[in-house]
Every structure is written in structure tokens, then in C-alpha cells.
Design an enzyme around this catalytic site. Structure first.
Site, PDB file in Angstrom:
ATOM      1  N   CYS A   1       0.836  -1.196   0.000  1.00 56.14           N
ATOM      2  CA  CYS A   1       0.000   0.000   0.000  1.00 56.14           C
ATOM      3  C   CYS A   1       0.871   1.246   0.000  1.00 56.14           C
ATOM      4  O   CYS A   1       2.095   1.163   0.066  1.00 56.14           O
ATOM      5  CB  CYS A   1      -0.934   0.021   1.208  1.00 56.14           C
ATOM      6  SG  CYS A   1      -0.061   0.160   2.785  1.00 56.14           S
TER       7      CYS A   1
ATOM      8  N   ASP B   1      10.683  27.405 -32.837  1.00 55.58           N
ATOM      9  CA  ASP B   1      11.799  27.693 -33.722  1.00 55.58           C
ATOM     10  C   ASP B   1      11.309  27.555 -35.166  1.00 55.58           C
ATOM     11  O   ASP B   1      10.324  26.855 -35.429  1.00 55.58           O
ATOM     12  CB  ASP B   1      12.931  26.712 -33.443  1.00 55.58           C
ATOM     13  CG  ASP B   1      14.062  26.832 -34.443  1.00 55.58           C
ATOM     14  OD1 ASP B   1      14.560  27.949 -34.626  1.00 55.58           O
ATOM     15  OD2 ASP B   1      14.422  25.803 -35.047  1.00 55.58           O
TER      16      ASP B   1
END
Length: 826
Positions: free
Chosen positions: A89, A501
Site C-alpha cells: 500500500c 523555432d
């Protein structure tokens, strides 16, 4: 008498130090460390080592490391990935992390779903064996994780199958013993509904006999895990299971042993353990599906290859190929390793790498990649990447690392999980005390407390985030999108603006020389010869375009003297005693180059066609304009429209002049752009945008000059065909080179975060609703156990539903459906 043992150093250690440049640096470190209590430090400058004597009762090793860092130097670190066994857990994960964090200088990121922990530790002070020993002391097991390959995946498969068979066998046996007890319980409920007197249908001694193996033998794993957890000073889910089932079992055993009146709860203790085993088994099956992306990638690896040796073709194992080997790929066969084509002309299906459905043309000099499929003619190639160095292996490694990373939202869950079990234990104790005090009957109080203990489930909390991250990163890989880690996947959805770019991103990145416009008295051949001679030593895209045209026309190059590069502007040198300049029109104007009226009039027309123009000047007079065109990618305009529809502000950066930038921006629908930006200034543009928007800026690029800007952005995207530096600097790599992949990655981020929030809501809602119901006696412990067992499976199943997600392709997505954060325009 003075106790010298209490004040004198009693332990010694040594560790490396980085950053020392002289003896004064060593003296500085010694001064800082020797000020610490009980420390006697000596620095070996030549060996870059620090030797320390200290009293561990007065100072910790971590303080020594902090001291070195405070002096302005660094203690080098190493990284290792550990496979953790025994966690059940989120509390277990927190316990393992806490145990490792207790070691000096250690940082940990643990993923419960993958059961992997990435640990950074100081070299010299610790090693993987010390980390493993610490994990074992905390009650779990660990081993150094190995590279994911066919052998490792096969070993995992065998381990998982063995575990599944063992879990199934335990569950089947527990179910066989529990079913008679459950049948009796259902009969008793039926009697109660008809107002009849309920009584034990099975003798109590038989109930005890059936429940004991389930509790004490099959359930022994929970006792062992709970003991180890408590020994390490923490409580996990196994502690809750042990407390709840043991209380019901022991109470029932006491009533049976001493023939006392009252109802026994053997069916509750046995059924809870049986249902939890069912949940663990279903959970293991679901977890395996979350890692299906890596399994699918591994299955793509070809097993055989055709090796060319001494003029003959030999069929060999693909894993035996080495760099430099010559191999042949016939039509319809998979490429065995990465390589460079030496002969042949074909088209290769690279969909498994890039997600692109259209095959890619391959000729001499082209790169081919392992696991892609040759569709047409035969290809002869030289191996350039084998084994772990193929593109496929790098993809697998990246996906594996991303699936094992931790998202920022998980840190909140970890804090809750660290106190979850103790809080549930307090609630159960209060439930027992209050119910007994109010009702005055022991049995109902015990039943309510047991229900509280078994309904609580930290597993669902622990699995909510990592399982969604695993599915999300796997989906990305399937669509040709490599995501570096979970933090990036979570952060991408919050982008407000995107910086693009131009060359290689909006355009193909393969410029071609289209025009050579010369002045009166200058020949085109002469201009091309001089320009190609100057650019022969450059790797700039414009230089490659000019050189390629010169090779096509068989132009003989001339010797260039005193060649120098002016960054961002051009090149200059001497040819036959003449001063030659080749560069941007703006630079030539700054250098007072004389331009005749005819050439000056041609410049605007070239710019209007979105062409990049460089000028060739000799002895201060312009001889020619050379225009280079880089075709737009077919998808660029649609991708920009998709960004805008998703609420992103788009900005284009380019080193080109303003006229060319404006023309190209208009073609793709971008209104905001920055032109004539030098490579070193691209990162500054990103930072300025971040300052204006408060962060949330993405950057897309492909070249070496884009790397600083990619590193500066909040989330960076690199085109997969770009430079290695750009790919390494980026958070997300688009293997297909399609700008639409950026939009897909952002939409996938939003879908994954939505799924995480759904999981967390379900986990919190389950516990917030279930624990009070159990405390007020509205849940039978058996039903509570079933709900707890199935809660984790429900979270896992919800994460797996993310596999149904599909990208919107070129279709613009509605902003309100994809993004939750408000976008700020540029």
C-alpha cells in the site's frame, strides 16, 4: 575525572569532493568542517578526498555533506534504481522512502505501481548494498534493477506468472474454507428477515477449524508484513488487516473455547482475508496491463538478421551483430539494428517509432532503425547502433524511466498516506470505545471497530497517480511521443504559450538553394564557386544547401585563406587576394558593402517569398544574392491552428531577417514573431516571456542552437530528427517530427491529469464515506473487506480506461474540454 570517550571523535569516514581548484579551496573546506562539533577534517587536494574523524553522537554524516556544500563545493552523487518487493500500500511506499531518506545525502523517488525506487546517493559514503540493507531493515526486500531487455522481461514474466499461480492457489484454498462460513451467514440473514431465531448452522468447533488455516496459515503473510512494518516504526495496511481480522478471530475463538454465549465472527475474519487475496490477485493482473507499452515495444525487436560476410549472406541472431557489420534487409523484413544505408532504394514503415503511417523513403546515406519494416526493395546497410544503443532501446529506456518517476501531485498523497493508518487506528479505537459505552454490549462495538479497520484502504490512494502516469507515458510512446518523466506529463497541460523555432520545426530543416541572382558582369557559376568555397567548412543549414548545389553542378572549390565565422551574421575570408564576405544583408550593410540598384530591387521580392537571402561580396562590392528556401512541413499550418484553438499563444523565433520571418509566419498563421534573434539570445526571449506570463512557457526546437532555450522553457519539445543535444535537453521528444505531436502531448497531459484527479477523488471519497459508515455500524465487516479489496482494482481499472484516449489529430480541440487553466495572450 573527564570522560574523554564522550568528547573525542570515535568514527572516521572519507568521501570525494568536486570543484576544488587550488590548495586554498582545500583549506576552506577544512575550516568549515572543523568548526562543526567533534569534527577533525583533513582534505587531500590531489586526491579530491575529505577524511573526517567525528563523534556520531554529536553530529550526523549528513551535516558533513552540508558543510562541504556550504563551503561552495559539491559531493558527487550516483544514481541507482532498486526493485522493491513486499509493498502492499501507499504506507509501505512512504516507509521505504523514509528509511532511505534517513541515510545521509540520499534522495528517493519511489513508484508504488512499478515497485521501483530511483535513489541518488553520495559516492564514497554509500553504495547500492547499503541502500538495499536499509530497505530490508524497514521490512521489505530490494535488488538493483537491471536494464529492460528481452531476457529481463522474460524473467519478469516468469516471476509474475509464478506469483499469479501462488496467489490464485492461496485464494482458491481460502475460498474453499470460507464458503461454508459465508453460506451459513447468508442463511442466518434470511432467518433474521423472516423474524426467526438465528442460530449457528455449523458447529462452532467446525467453524473454528475452517477459519484457523485461513487466519493463521494463509493469512500469515499479513502478520509477517505487519511485524516488519511496526519494527521499522511505521504502520501500513497489513497492520489494519491484522488488527481487524485478529480481533474478530480471537473474540470468536474465546467464545468457542469456553462455550460462552454470543455470536462468533469466524466468517468475518476468514472472508476478509479471502477477499483481500482476491483483490491482490486482480490488482496484480491490472498492474501488468499498465506496463503493456514496454512489453509491446520489446516484442518489436527482430530475432534474426542477414549478415554479409565474405560475399555471402549468413542468417544470424540479431543480437550478435556488432557496429560496422554489413547486413541486408529484404522487402517485408524488419530492420535488425540501427544502420546507415550503403545501397538500395526503398521505403520503410517507421510507424512503430514515430507514429507516422506514411512510409519514409530510404536511399544511400539514409538512417534506418531497428524494428522498422522495409516495404519495397532490398537495402544493404552498415550497423551503427546495436543492443542498448539502438533507437528502440533508447525509447524503451525512456518509457521505463518515465513510468517509474513520480508526479508532483503524488507528494500530497504521500503526506496523507504517512498519517493515514495511524488515524484509522485511532478512529477504530474510538469507535470501539464509544459504541461499547453507548450500547453497553461488547460484540457490536468489536464488529464496528473491525469494519473501520478493514474498510480503510491506503492502496487506492497510492495507486491513483502512478498507474495513470504509466498508462499515459505508454500511450505517448505509442504515438511517437517520448516523455521524460511524470512531472513533465503533469506540467505540460498548464502551458499558456508556445515558442516555435523556425528552421527544422515549422520547416523541414532541409534548405535548398533556389536562386543565384548576380550583378552585371558576374557569372552565376563564379558566384556559386566562391560561395561554396567559403561555406565548405561550415555545417550551417544554409552552408549545406549551397554546398549541395555546388556538388550537383560539379563546381570546383577554390582555396580560402584567413577564413573566420562571425556568429549569427556570416563568414569572411580571402580568395586570390580578394576579401570575400558571405552573410546576411544586414551584416553586409553594417560593413558598408556597395549594392547596385538592380540587386537592391531584387531583395524585397525574394523576402516576400519567405526565402532566406545571403549576399556575396568581394572587395566591398556585392556580386550576388543567394536565396535559400526551406519548405514548410505539411502539418505546420494545421498544428498552429490547433495550438490556437487550444488557447495557446504562439510565438516564432528565427535568426532570419524580419521580411522572411514575416512572410513565413503569415503562411502558417502566426501573428507574433521575433526575427534576427542570435542563437545565444533565444533563451533570453523565453525567459522574458516567462517573466511576462509567470512561467508556463513551452519551447519547440531541433537544433544545437535551440538547446539553451529548450533548457530554459518550462516544458521543452524536441523534433526527433533534430540534433542529439536538442533531444537530450528536451522534456518531450517527437519521434515523427510532426508539430502536431506537441498538441497531442499537451492533450495527453490534460487527459492523464484528469484521470489522476478522478482516481484521487474516488480514493478519497471511498475512504471519507466508508470509514464513517463502518464507524456507525452501517457496514458488515465482510462487506467492508470486499469494498477494500475492490477499491484498488477500481482505481487501476479507471487508469486503464485511459487507453481508450485518442489524439484529436489535426482537428482543433475545444479549449474548455482540454485545458482547465486560463491562458494569457502574448
Amino acid at each position: 575525572m573527564l570522560d574523554t570517550a564522550a568528547v573525542s571523535p570515535s568514527t572516521s569516514t572519507h568521501f570525494p569532493v568536486q570543484g576544488m581548484t587550488c590548495a586554498a579551496c582545500a583549506a576552506s573546506i577544512e575550516r568549515v568542517l572543523n568548526r562543526l562539533p567533534s569534527v577533525r577534517a583533513r582534505v587531500n587536494f590531489a586526491g579530491e578526498q575529505v577524511h573526517v574523524m567525528y563523534d556520531p553522537r554529536q553530529i550526523a554524516v549528513g551535516a558533513l555533506i552540508d558543510g562541504v556544500r556550504a563551503a561552495g563545493f559539491a559531493v558527487p552523487t550516483a544514481s541507482v534504481t532498486l526493485d522493491i518487493a513486499g509493498m502492499s500500500c501507499a504506507s509501505c511506499a512512504v516507509a521505504v522512502e523514509a528509511a532511505l531518506h534517513a541515510l545521509p545525502g540520499v534522495s528517493v523517488a519511489l513508484n508504488l505501481a512499478t515497485a521501483k525506487a530511483r535513489v541518488d546517493y553520495p559516492t564514497g559514503l554509500l553504495d547500492p548494498s547499503a541502500l538495499i540493507e536499509r530497505v530490508r531493515y524497514a521490512g521489505y526486500d530490494a535488488a538493483v534493477s537491471v536494464e529492460v531487455d528481452d531476457a529481463e522481461m522474460a524473467a519478469r514474466e516468469l516471476r509474475e506468472k509464478r506469483v499469479w499461480r501462488e496467489e490464485l492457489a492461496r485464494f482458491a484454498l481460502a475460498l474453499a474454507l470460507t464458503l461454508p462460513l459465508l453460506a451459513q451467514m447468508f442463511f442466518m440473514w434470511g432467518d433474521a428477515r423472516h423474524g426467526e431465531m438465528s442460530m449457528d448452522l455449523l458447529p462452532r468447533w467446525l467453524q473454528w477449524l475452517l477459519a484457523t488455516p485461513v487466519q493463521c496459515w494463509i493469512g500469515a503473510r499479513f502478520y509477517r508484513a505487519a511485524f516488519k512494518s511496526l519494527r521499522a516504526g511505521r504502520a501500513n495496511m497489513d497492520v489494519l488487516v491484522v488488527l481487524g481480522t485478529s480481533a474478530a478471530y480471537i473474540y470468536s475463538a474465546v467464545l468457542t473455547a469456553f462455550s460462552l454465549p454470543g455470536h462468533v465472527y469466524f466468517e468475518a475474519s476468514a472472508a476478509i482475508i479471502t477477499l483481500i487475496l482476491l483483490g491482490r490477485w486482480l490488482e496484480a493482473r491490472a498492474k501488468r496491463k499498465t506496463s503493456s507499452a514496454i512489453r509491446a515495444l520489446l516484442q518489436l525487436r527482430p530475432k534474426r538478421a542477414k549478415l554479409e560476410r565474405d560475399g555471402q549472406l549468413l542468417e544470424v541472431d540479431a543480437g550478435s551483430l556488432r557496429v560496422g557489420d554489413i547486413f541486408v534487409v529484404a522487402a517485408g523484413e524488419s530492420v535488425p539494428v540501427d544502420g546507415e544505408v550503403l545501397g538500395g532504394d526503398s521505403r520503410v514503415d517507421e510507424a512503430m517509432l514515430s507514429g507516422e503511417s506514411m512510409p519514409v523513403s530510404k536511399t544511400v546515406g539514409s538512417r534506418i532503425y531497428a524494428a522498422t519494416v522495409n516495404q519495397l526493395g532490398m537495402l544493404r546497410a552498415r550497423a551503427t547502433g546495436v543492443g542498448a544503443h539502438t533507437m528502440l532501446a533508447q525509447i524503451i529506456r525512456r518509457v521505463d524511466e518515465a513510468q517509474g518517476s513520480k508526479a508532483p501531485i503524488q507528494h500530497l498523497v504521500d503526506k496523507i498516506a504517512s498519517v493515514f493508518v495511524p488515524v484509522v487506528m485511532v478512529v477504530a479505537l474510538l469507535t470501539f470505545a464509544v459504541t461499547w459505552w453507548v450500547g453497553g454490549v461488547f460484540a457490536p462495538a468489536l464488529v464496528n471497530a473491525v469494519a473501520v479497520l478493514v474498510i480503510a484502504c491506503p492502496c487506492a490512494l497510492g495507486l491513483a497517480t502512478p498507474t495513470a502516469i504509466m498508462v499515459g507515458t505508454g500511450l505517448g510512446a505509442r504515438h511517437g511521443i517520448l516523455i521524460r518523466n511524470a512531472e513533465v506529463l503533469e506540467r505540460a497541460r498548464s502551458l499558456r504559450s508556445l515558442v516555435l523555432d523556425k528552421t527544422g520545426t515549422l520547416t523541414r530543416g532541409r534548405p535548398q538553394l533556389t536562386d543565384v541572382l548576380v550583378s552585371a558582369g558576374t557569372s552565376t557559376a563564379y558566384a556559386l564557386q566562391v560561395a561554396a568555397s567559403v561555406e565548405s567548412g561550415s555545417d550551417h543549414p544554409l552552408a549545406r544547401a549551397i554546398s549541395q548545389r555546388a556538388r550537383q553542378e560539379s563546381v570546383a572549390l577554390r582555396a580560402v585563406e584567413a577564413l573566420q565565422t562571425v556568429p549569427g551574421k556570416g563568414m569572411r575570408g580571402r580568395i586570390d587576394a580578394g576579401d570575400v564576405m558571405l552573410g546576411s544583408p544586414r551584416w553586409l550593410a553594417e560593413c558598408d558593402v556597395i549594392v547596385d540598384a538592380t540587386l537592391s530591387a531584387m531583395l524585397d521580392a525574394l523576402w516576400a517569398q519567405a526565402k532566406t537571402v545571403v549576399g556575396l561580396a568581394v572587395d566591398g562590392h556585392l556580386l550576388a544574392w543567394l536565396a535559400v528556401a526551406d519548405p514548410l512541413r505539411e502539418t505546420s499550418r494545421a498544428a498552429v491552428a490547433r495550438f490556437k484553438a487550444n488557447g495557446l499563444a504562439v510565438l516564432m523565433l528565427t535568426g532570419d531577417n524580419r521580411h522572411t520571418a514575416e512572410a513565413l509566419a503569415g503562411q502558417v498563421g502566426i501573428s507574433q514573431f521575433r526575427a534576427e534573434v542570435l542563437p545565444q539570445h533565444k533563451a533570453d526571449e523565453v525567459r522574458q516571456l516567462q517573466a511576462a506570463l509567470g512561467g508556463h512557457v513551452g519551447m519547440v526546437g531541433d537544433g544545437i542552437n535551440d538547446a539553451p532555450a529548450l533548457a530554459a522553457a518550462d516544458v521543452s519539445f524536441a523534433m526527433g530528427a533534430g540534433s542529439d543535444i536538442a533531444v537530450e535537453a528536451a522534456d518531450v521528444v517527437l519521434l515523427g517530427g510532426d508539430l502536431n505531436g506537441v498538441a497531442t502531448a499537451i492533450e495527453l497531459s490534460a487527459a492523464t491529469v484528469r484521470k489522476i484527479r478522478q482516481n484521487l477523488f474516488f480514493a478519497f471519497f471511498y475512504n471519507v464515506l466508508g470509514i464513517p459508515l463502518a464507524a456507525f455500524g452501517l457496514l458488515n465487516p465482510v462487506i467492508a473487506g470486499a469494498a477494500m479489496a475492490l477499491s484498488s482494482v477500481s482505481v487501476l481499472s479507471n487508469s486503464l480506461l485511459l487507453n481508450r484516449w485518442r489524439p484529436r489529430g489535426g482537428e482543433p480541440a475545444a479549449p474548455q474540454q482540454v485545458f482547465s487553466s486560463k491562458r494569457v495572450p502574448l
